[in-house]
Write a protein that holds these residues in place. Structure first.
Motif, PDB file in Angstrom:
ATOM      1  N   PRO A 128      16.880  95.401 -31.546  1.00 15.41           N
ATOM      2  CA  PRO A 128      16.214  96.335 -32.452  1.00 15.41           C
ATOM      3  C   PRO A 128      14.707  96.412 -32.242  1.00 15.41           C
ATOM      4  CG  PRO A 128      17.868  95.074 -33.644  1.00 15.41           C
ATOM      5  CD  PRO A 128      17.786  94.475 -32.272  1.00 15.41           C
ATOM      6  N   ALA A 129      14.072  95.286 -31.888  1.00 14.25           N
ATOM      7  CA  ALA A 129      12.630  95.306 -31.654  1.00 14.25           C
ATOM      8  C   ALA A 129      12.295  96.150 -30.427  1.00 14.25           C
ATOM      9  CB  ALA A 129      12.110  93.887 -31.481  1.00 14.25           C
TER      10      ALA A 129
ATOM     11  N   ALA B 256      12.674  99.808 -31.315  1.00 19.41           N
ATOM     12  CA  ALA B 256      11.527 100.321 -32.063  1.00 19.41           C
ATOM     13  C   ALA B 256      10.342 100.593 -31.138  1.00 19.41           C
ATOM     14  CB  ALA B 256      11.140  99.330 -33.153  1.00 19.41           C
TER      15      ALA B 256
ATOM     16  N   HIS C  95      14.408 109.813 -35.985  1.00 18.36           N
ATOM     17  CA  HIS C  95      13.299 109.090 -35.368  1.00 18.36           C
ATOM     18  C   HIS C  95      12.249 110.056 -34.820  1.00 18.36           C
ATOM     19  CE1 HIS C  95      16.637 106.220 -35.435  1.00 18.36           C
ATOM     20  NE2 HIS C  95      15.727 105.274 -35.460  1.00 18.36           N
TER      21      HIS C  95
ATOM     22  N   GLN D  45       9.139 107.789 -34.590  1.00 17.90           N
ATOM     23  CA  GLN D  45       8.831 106.821 -35.640  1.00 17.90           C
ATOM     24  C   GLN D  45      10.130 106.299 -36.221  1.00 17.90           C
ATOM     25  OE1 GLN D  45       6.534 109.050 -38.453  1.00 17.90           O
ATOM     26  NE2 GLN D  45       8.196 110.440 -38.986  1.00 17.90           N
ATOM     27  N   MET D  46      10.076 105.057 -36.680  1.00 15.15           N
ATOM     28  CA  MET D  46      11.246 104.420 -37.275  1.00 15.15           C
ATOM     29  C   MET D  46      11.378 104.840 -38.734  1.00 15.15           C
ATOM     30  SD  MET D  46      12.678 102.713 -34.861  1.00 15.15           S
ATOM     31  CE  MET D  46      13.804 101.655 -35.797  1.00 15.15           C
TER      32      MET D  46
ATOM     33  N   SER E 183      13.912 101.281 -43.892  1.00 17.68           N
ATOM     34  CA  SER E 183      15.079 100.406 -43.818  1.00 17.68           C
ATOM     35  C   SER E 183      16.155 100.885 -44.786  1.00 17.68           C
ATOM     36  CB  SER E 183      14.674  98.962 -44.150  1.00 17.68           C
ATOM     37  OG  SER E 183      15.804  98.125 -44.142  1.00 17.68           O
TER      38      SER E 183
ATOM     39  N   VAL F  41      11.086 103.802 -29.243  1.00 16.23           N
ATOM     40  CA  VAL F  41      10.882 104.977 -30.092  1.00 16.23           C
ATOM     41  C   VAL F  41       9.391 105.299 -30.190  1.00 16.23           C
ATOM     42  CG1 VAL F  41      11.056 105.828 -32.468  1.00 16.23           C
ATOM     43  CG2 VAL F  41      13.015 104.693 -31.400  1.00 16.23           C
TER      44      VAL F  41
END
Length: 392
Positions: free
Chosen positions: A314-315, A318, A202, A327-328, A331, A321
């Motif tokens: 998860p939101a 993100a 990340h 950065q993510m 997927s 981060v």
């Protein structure tokens, strides 16, 4: 006509010279430095004993909860989960599948077996003392062998051990199951006496976590622990954040001595050994705040190396981060920053063995010699500064 044009040219030159002089006389402002990714968002008056990183980038507003005093999303501690409770007997409530299975095995298999064995042995001792006391048995028996008794006391423990081994092996296998693609990689580095965390997938986010002291222990201007931070000796100045429902790949190592990263609610305890990378995986099923400690005797301040993990959606992860300047990844993208274990394909030790063999037998075929991973330099075994500087 030429004289007029010549005069105009001289006037224009004098004007340009004046403008140039003005520009040179005006001091130029230094270019603004690009904001570095934040590794540990600190509150006002925070003073860490370990080095921390730069301030938060402009991607997060100053009032953002992601840049709160501990640099994590605002949360409320559940007093019944994730932390030790005074007077409670038994394991902490588990929030991972392995933890739930281990909790069931402890309460449904081990405790009944232990209880039955203890009661059985106690009854046998009581019966032997009563039945073969001197008053009831003045002439002792000279029996030295009984086939039935010997078969029973041999087969009985074997059957019990087999019944215990079946779920135990399954749990052991599940605990060290490799993380799947798309897992969030967390690298925990033990130091005397604090933890450093890295998120290699990340954007290289790095966080330093120190224990928060009590009000009567802090220096002027330092931040003291509050009940909102967590229990005494378990609250930290910078929590790590992990997503719920997403597999977590945990990698541990150490910069000095052996430490151990342990969270009771995760059923997690993994040693951090200098010069070595240990790896396991787990998935958090419930949001919340979970506390742990170093579980290896690592020196004078061993009791002051707490761990605080905040599990969010998860939101929210993100957003956290992004607030840290990271950065993510894509997927389901496998980690490109995981360092191979010693002996694995592409590891530093395998490359060293290949070099030694080449020195004796000559160059080997490139097709049969796997290339060393470009990211292996991040590991303890590949660090040019030596195995004691893993993770730096």
């Amino acid at each position: 006509m030429p004289k007029r044009m010549k005069a105009l040219a001289i006037a224009a030159g004098l004007g340009c010279a004046a403008l140039s002089g003005t520009a040179l006389a005006t001091p130029q402002a230094p270019p603004a430095a690009a904001p570095a990714p934040q590794a540990a968002a600190e509150g006002q008056g925070v003073s860490n004993t370990a080095p921390t990183s730069a301030a938060a980038p402009a991607t997060a507003a100053p009032t953002s909860p992601l840049l709160a005093q501990d640099g994590a999303p605002a949360t409320t501690i559940d007093p019944n989960i994730g932390l030790p409770i005074d007077g409670r007997i038994g394991l902490q409530p588990q929030v991972t599948r392995n933890g739930e299975f281990a909790h069931w095995m402890h309460n449904g298999v081990l405790m009944p077996v232990i209880t039955i064995i203890c009661i059985l042995v106690l009854l046998l001792l009581a019966w032997v003392v009563f039945r073969y006391r001197r008053a009831a048995n003045p002439v002792p028996s000279k029996t030295s062998h009984n086939t039935l008794v010997e078969v029973l006391w041999t087969l009985g423990p074997v059957v019990v051990l087999v019944l215990i081994a079946i779920p135990s092996i399954g749990l052991l296998q599940a605990q060290f199951k490799p993380a799947p693609a798309g897992a969030v990689t967390l690298k925990a580095i033990g130091n005397q006496w604090y933890w450093t965390y890295q998120y290699p997938d990340h954007g290289g986010i790095e966080i330093t976590a120190n224990m928060l002291k009590e009000k009567d222990q802090v220096a002027p201007g330092e931040r003291a622990r509050t009940d909102a931070d967590g229990p005494r000796l378990l609250a930290v100045d910078n929590r790590i954040v992990l997503p719920v429902g997403v597999p977590i790949r945990l990698i541990t190592t150490s910069n000095d001595v052996i430490h151990s990263w342990a969270i009771p609610a995760f059923w997690m305890k993994l040693d951090a050994v200098p010069g070595r990378l240990n790896e396991t995986s787990f998935t958090i099923d419930k949001p919340g705040l979970y506390f742990g400690q170093c579980s290896e005797l690592c020196g004078a301040r061993h009791a002051f190396m707490p761990i605080a993990v905040q599990a969010v959606s998860p939101a929210q992860f993100a957003a956290w981060v992004a607030a840290k300047g990271g950065q993510m990844p894509g997927s389901k993208a496998p980690s490109s920053s995981v360092i191979p274990q010693p002996g694995a394909a592409g590891s530093a030790s395998e490359a060293a063995q290949a070099n030694a063999a080449e020195a004796v037998t000559g160059p080997a075929d490139n097709a049969s010699t796997p290339a060393q991973s470009p990211s292996s330099a991040q590991g303890a075994t590949g660090n040019p500064a030596g195995p004691g500087n893993a993770g730096q």
